[in-house]
Design an enzyme around this catalytic site. Structure first.
Site, PDB file in Angstrom:
ATOM      1  CG  ASP A  96      -0.213   0.050   2.554  1.00  0.00           C
ATOM      2  OD1 ASP A  96      -0.818   0.541   3.540  1.00  0.00           O
ATOM      3  OD2 ASP A  96       0.963  -0.377   2.616  1.00  0.00           O
TER       4      ASP A  96
ATOM      5  CG  ASP B 204       4.030   0.049   1.538  1.00  0.00           C
ATOM      6  OD1 ASP B 204       3.871   0.995   2.325  1.00  0.00           O
ATOM      7  OD2 ASP B 204       3.455  -1.041   1.670  1.00  0.00           O
TER       8      ASP B 204
ATOM      9  CB  THR C  50       4.523  -4.230   2.858  1.00  0.00           C
ATOM     10  OG1 THR C  50       4.133  -3.719   1.567  1.00  0.00           O
ATOM     11  CG2 THR C  50       5.686  -5.195   2.709  1.00  0.00           C
TER      12      THR C  50
ATOM     13  CG  ASN D 194       0.483   3.469   4.192  1.00  0.00           C
ATOM     14  OD1 ASN D 194       0.341   3.495   5.412  1.00  0.00           O
ATOM     15  ND2 ASN D 194       1.403   2.727   3.597  1.00  0.00           N
TER      16      ASN D 194
ATOM     17  CD  GLN E  85       6.833   6.878  11.311  1.00  0.00           C
ATOM     18  OE1 GLN E  85       6.531   6.827  12.493  1.00  0.00           O
ATOM     19  NE2 GLN E  85       6.355   5.994  10.443  1.00  0.00           N
TER      20      GLN E  85
ATOM     21  CG  PHE F  80      -2.053   1.215   9.263  1.00  0.00           C
ATOM     22  CD1 PHE F  80      -1.881   0.683   8.002  1.00  0.00           C
ATOM     23  CD2 PHE F  80      -2.984   2.229   9.425  1.00  0.00           C
ATOM     24  CE1 PHE F  80      -2.619   1.158   6.913  1.00  0.00           C
ATOM     25  CE2 PHE F  80      -3.722   2.708   8.354  1.00  0.00           C
ATOM     26  CZ  PHE F  80      -3.547   2.169   7.096  1.00  0.00           C
ATOM     27  CG  ASN F  81       0.305  -3.078   7.234  1.00  0.00           C
ATOM     28  OD1 ASN F  81      -0.184  -2.080   6.695  1.00  0.00           O
ATOM     29  ND2 ASN F  81       1.589  -3.393   7.129  1.00  0.00           N
TER      30      ASN F  81
ATOM     31  CG  HIS G 285       7.022   0.119   9.781  1.00  0.00           C
ATOM     32  ND1 HIS G 285       7.143  -0.117  11.137  1.00  0.00           N
ATOM     33  CD2 HIS G 285       6.541   1.388   9.658  1.00  0.00           C
ATOM     34  CE1 HIS G 285       6.749   0.966  11.804  1.00  0.00           C
ATOM     35  NE2 HIS G 285       6.380   1.890  10.935  1.00  0.00           N
ATOM     36  CG  ASP G 286       5.985  -1.774   4.553  1.00  0.00           C
ATOM     37  OD1 ASP G 286       5.383  -0.870   3.955  1.00  0.00           O
ATOM     38  OD2 ASP G 286       5.516  -2.350   5.557  1.00  0.00           O
TER      39      ASP G 286
HETATM   40  O1  RIB Z   1       2.281  -0.044  10.764  1.00  0.00           O
HETATM   41  C1  RIB Z   1       3.175   0.177   9.713  1.00  0.00           C
HETATM   42  C2  RIB Z   1       2.634  -0.360   8.432  1.00  0.00           C
HETATM   43  O2  RIB Z   1       1.433   0.332   8.068  1.00  0.00           O
HETATM   44  C3  RIB Z   1       3.589  -0.158   7.251  1.00  0.00           C
HETATM   45  O3  RIB Z   1       3.411  -1.187   6.319  1.00  0.00           O
HETATM   46  C4  RIB Z   1       3.127   1.140   6.662  1.00  0.00           C
HETATM   47  O4  RIB Z   1       3.468   1.259   5.279  1.00  0.00           O
HETATM   48  C5  RIB Z   1       1.642   1.011   6.825  1.00  0.00           C
HETATM   49  O5  RIB Z   1       1.163   0.203   5.752  1.00  0.00           O
HETATM   50 CA    CA Z   2       2.813  -0.591   4.010  1.00  0.00          CA
END
Ligand code: RIB
Ligand code: CA
Length: 311
Positions: free
Chosen positions: A11, A16, A125, A40, A228, A166-167, A240-241
């Site tokens: 996303d 990503d 991701t 996102n 952030q 979140f994901n 993260h991804d």
């Molecule tokens: O929580 C972080 C995740 O949520 C990452 O994959 C970021 O790109 C969002 O998708």
């Molecule tokens: Ca992501």
């Protein structure tokens, strides 16, 4: 050595985008397709973002647009506070000429896995909507999926609610479908992604490689790290991804523990939480390799060597 085949479901999203960059040109990986999901930002925006990244980096990998809303939850959530109005604020892209493929992402996943020799890794991701919908639409793909490596969850606290990442919370029911699929799962949760903090010195290090990928990394991270810091107070944005791709390139970058992991789809305050029995206290059947430690130096070396593959 045989290349690892993968589909990257994402996303974009700044992190990503770095994952796409790392997966597209690595000699150990064969990126069969990029499937896009709402997360996102809206599906329209995440699709444009994926196309912009492939165009900017001259990546010859097809992009498929997928699900624009979660399987069940009424109100989709987006992360504009982190990724901006476009979902990829920061870089200036040339007018977009790349086009998405006409096939829906869910159909691409189904067709590609069905035609495979059971050797395809699915990396997610973003919210797991596309993968879960594919599993529900064609259950025959489930035993044919080699493994799912996903950025999502946390065995500690979340980043959207105290409980949920979140994901997962963006489509907890989709995550539930994947967690109960009985396929090999590797969870790259906040527990390790919060160890990959992209400090200014990291941005400077990557920028020295002076190519398209380095300049894209810098412009992405300048925006991502600013938001952030504003939202979470991080001195460096947690990348993260890309850890999912780094794991495929060199699995020793992560330490994992094979435990029972579930997704809470019934709770209120804890809705979307990934409950991981890290001490195996309950002796429940394990189903997921949950990451608990990142080799930080090795990770940034993998990121830098990925950038250098664009020189
Ligand atoms: O929580 C972080 C995740 O949520 C990452 O994959 C970021 O790109 C969002 O998708
Ligand atoms: Ca992501």
């Amino acid at each position: 050595m045989e290349k690892q085949k993968l589909i990257l479901d994402c996303d974009p999203g700044h992190d990503d985008a770095v994952a796409i960059m790392m997966a597209a040109k690595n000699p150990a990986l064969d990126l069969l397709g990029i499937t896009v999901v709402a997360g996102n930002q809206t599906i329209e925006k995440t699709t444009i973002n994926a196309l912009n990244v492939t165009q900017y980096l001259n990546i010859d990998v097809p992009v498929y647009s997928g699900c624009g809303q979660p399987m069940v939850r009424e109100r989709p959530i987006i992360a504009a506070d982190i990724h901006g109005k476009t979902g990829l604020d920061g870089p200036n892209f040339k007018p977009l000429e790349r086009k998405k493929c006409s096939r829906h992402a869910v159909n691409f996943i189904i067709d590609t896995v069905m035609d495979s020799d059971d050797d395809i890794t699915i990396v997610t991701t973003g919210p797991m909507t596309n993968l879960a919908m594919a599993m529900r639409m064609q259950p025959l793909i489930i035993p044919k999926i080699k493994q799912v490596v996903f950025m999502g969850g946390s065995y500690q606290n979340g980043n959207v609610t105290p409980a949920a990442e979140f994901n997962i919370i963006a489509d907890a029911e989709a995550a539930y479908v994947v967690f109960t699929s009985k396929r090999p799962l590797v969870m790259v949760g906040l527990d390790v992604t919060r160890q990959a903090l992209c400090y200014p010195k990291i941005i400077e290090r990557m920028a020295k490689n002076d190519n398209e990928a380095a300049s894209l990394f810098s412009s992405l991270m300048e925006f991502f790290c600013k938001t952030q810091k504003e939202v979470f107070g991080w001195e460096g944005g947690p990348l993260h991804d890309p850890i999912t791709i780094a794991y495929l390139i060199d699995p020793t970058v992560l330490k994992t523990k094979y435990v029972n992991a579930t997704v809470d789809i019934k709770g209120v305050e804890s809705y979307g939480r990934t409950n991981c029995d890290m001490f195996n206290y309950n002796h429940w059947e394990p189903n997921c390799n949950v990451s608990y430690e990142l080799d930080i130096e090795k990770f940034w070396n993998i990121v830098e060597s990925s950038i250098q593959q664009y020189s």
